[in-house]
Design an enzyme around this catalytic site. Sequence first.
Site, PDB file in Angstrom:
ATOM      1  CG  ASP A 234      -1.842   1.175   1.284  1.00 34.04           C
ATOM      2  OD1 ASP A 234      -2.034   1.831   0.244  1.00 34.04           O
ATOM      3  OD2 ASP A 234      -2.363   1.448   2.372  1.00 34.04           O
ATOM      4  CD  GLU A 266      -4.721   6.992  -0.639  1.00 33.93           C
ATOM      5  OE1 GLU A 266      -5.804   6.381  -0.717  1.00 33.93           O
ATOM      6  OE2 GLU A 266      -3.865   6.732   0.247  1.00 33.93           O
ATOM      7  CG  ASP A 296      -4.883   2.382  -3.428  1.00 33.15           C
ATOM      8  OD1 ASP A 296      -3.898   1.895  -2.861  1.00 33.15           O
ATOM      9  OD2 ASP A 296      -5.576   3.288  -2.936  1.00 33.15           O
TER      10      ASP A 296
END
Length: 456
Positions: A234, A266, A296
């Site tokens: 991530d 983000e 993502d």
Amino acid sequence: MQKANIANHLEELQVIANAHDGSRAMNLGFNASANYVVAQIARNTDYSITIQPFAVTQMVEQSAPKLAQTAPDAVTYQRGRDFTLMTYSGSGDVVAPVSYVGEGCKDGDWSGFTAGNIALAKRGDCSFGDKADKAEKYGAPALLIFNSGESGNEGLFSGTLGAPSSVVVFGIPYDLGIAFESTSGLVLAAQAHTEEVTSYTRNVIAETQTGDASKTIVVGSHLDSVPAGPGINDNGSGTSANLEMAIQFAKENPKNRVRFAWWAAEELGLLGSKHYVQELVNSGDIKNIALNLNFDMLGSPNYFRGIYNGSGAEEPIRKESEALTAMFAQYFDDQGLVYNLTEFNGRSDYGPFIENGVPAGGLATGAEVKKDMQMRDLYGGFANTPFDPCYHNECDTIQNVDQDVLLEMGRAAAYVLYGVAMDENLPTTLATGKGGRVYEGSGVHTHLSPPDTPTA
């Protein structure tokens, strides 16, 4: 798209994290990560590179937050096990009784609340930021948000308020929240010391030299991690797939302009993509964006293959988003690979695009939600275990990435990108839903996947 090339990017991001206290967050290894992406694009392509700086306001911890029970018994709680400090939490040193306010989203939830008490709210119905706003409105100096208790949302979680708050806000597990709610005479001590700091970060954008600029395709992935870990799944996985895809695509001569983007901040609330889209709106160039593809978390170790479910888009862009869903589905069908549809909720960097009328599609392999037995039968792995057990933790290292599924997802991304980039009639293709077969094939059913950076 070759596995070894994607792995090389992952390894470099891990090296960067190791050199910056184990993180690629904004004030740690993010700049080095951005420099790596820029160097790779400059060395391997002829794209035009743009660095887009913007200001970010953060609440920076001045000391470690604390949570303890002072009555009816004395209990000290442990950060990372029992509670998290929400991003943008305010400061305070509060000792007070606790009042349950339901989900804390409506004014009626706060009926009878005593100003000065600590508020206890259940996750759901509105954003964390909305709950914090209500807490401030009704005089709660601290707010504890406990998980919803739904499947996959039982344990400890982290999240963002979206903007600085004056209220101390902690996230806690479902079981602890229920225990607090049922404890008579409960008094808690909640402490956080944060300071508002404004700093600068940057999006990295690389654009092809050719292709119709009035039909520009934006392909994005967020580049930052959370402070707690290196973020190699991530979102080093999406970053690396996007980077390798950009390098390989440099050999092509697209009919439509392609703009690859690596978003900053983000994890602080989609700030990089929000800034980028707002600049497009301000300049009027938003009309030239044909679609957004978002990648993502593509290498979760207990993965599923997830396609954003375009049928969840608002009506003006639903058919176009469904067409993108169909293109991804077509690829997996052709490869004989099982896939699932994931919730189209805008809680990753495609969110600002769909809010401004740009259709979107993308892929994900799961975060903290637990894999159920049905998913276990489809994909293997472990039931009752998160798709990514290291989500937002220090163990999100290169060992946390399933590189085989990452390659599969990367190739699916490249397949769809090539299709839309080479389509001279792209608006017609999207508007008529001619992107491929929708919702046919191997084992498709709707599965709700959590946002990468929870805001609710």
